[in-house]
Design a protein around this motif. Sequence first.
Motif: not given
Ligand SMILES: O=P(O)(O)OC[C@H]1O[C@H](OP(=O)(O)OP(=O)(O)O)[C@H](O)[C@@H]1O
Length: 360
Positions: A245-246, A315
Amino acid sequence: MPWGTRALCTRELRLRAWGCQSSTHGRIGAPRAGGGAQCSAPRHTRPPCTRDSGALYPGIAELHAPGGPALHAPGYQSPVPRGTRAPHAGAGRFAMPWGTRAPRPVVPAPCAPGVGGGLCARGCQSFVCRGVGAPYPGGHRLPAPRWSGLRGAGAPCRGVPGPRPRREPRPPARAAHSAAAMSEERLRRVRDRVRPFPDFPVPGVLFRDISPLLKDPAAFRALIDLLEDHLRVSFPHIDFIAGLDSRGFLIGPPLAQRLGIGFVPIRKKGKLPGPTESISYALEYGKAELEIQSDAVEPGQKVVIVDDLLATGGTMCAACELMKRLKAEVLECLVIIELKLLKGSEKLKSIPFYSLLQYD
Ligand SMILES: O=P(O)(O)OC[C@H]1O[C@H](OP(=O)(O)OP(=O)(O)O)[C@H](O)[C@@H]1O
Ligand SMILES: Nc1ncnc2[nH]cnc12
């Protein structure tokens, strides 16, 4: 039979023979080689494919780079993208590396007129010689092609050798567009559609925006082509693509469709009905919680987790933990963009990881 059909049959052989995984890491349980400098050569005891490091190393494309190291590795066979010439159809065009055995030329079953003529909506003919529901080399069952209603007049080949097809005149020199050039071109298209935004969403963060990539159908198709090719040559069987997500939801479903498999969403907390597993994690800019439905995957099922970007890896790590709780096997974590400086891939430890584009 139109030119091109044979080529695609042969492509299957080539993909089957290509045991090299162009990932930065080995497989689950395998120690990581030199910080990702090598890719493992699983299953077929292929020698490792070496790769250069660099601010932007293009995954598959790099392995195809003319004169690149992998092309010279004994046992390496480059996958041939749709529409390119079969290795045996044109002396020397795809020279086999020294010491390898050329795939035996396949005489495909005759395709009825019209079937091999590029009826696939994607502009390829990859279903033509695999047949409806035929196992893709190594396991996937391909979805029935749209033209399966043509059975009889234009039933897809079933692999039964038939009379030798008539040779059509070859297309002109445009076919010299090599596999390497095609991969590099695709990668360039993708890279050109990633836009940097300083200080978003908070000061100090350089945000990599994929909106232009989504907006450009040719670039988006190139992206899915690259990811599909990578997964097809890397894994003989995948049960599901799981998306985060997302923005992982934008890439996962089209990729799963291409592979003829299902998609599983891993969502931010509070969005999924029924029993769920959840886990909280830290982001590059904040905190969040991820959730998966408890019945999303069965124990032992093989999953590739996809997202747009790996930053700190928090994530992706959380998603892997959810899969572990459901006892699924994570074959690979796959992203478009890796922010190398944040060393997110290290957090994934032994879980295989692959990125198309890398930024410092
Ligand atoms: O490696 P990390 O430091 O965990 O960051 C990566 C995550 O951050 C962003 O998502 P975000 O949480 O911003 O959500 P979104 O996709 O809904 O914008 C991106 O799409 C990844 O899922
Ligand atoms: N720098 C970045 N750009 C885009 N998405 C992100 N998610 C986490 N860090 C990001």
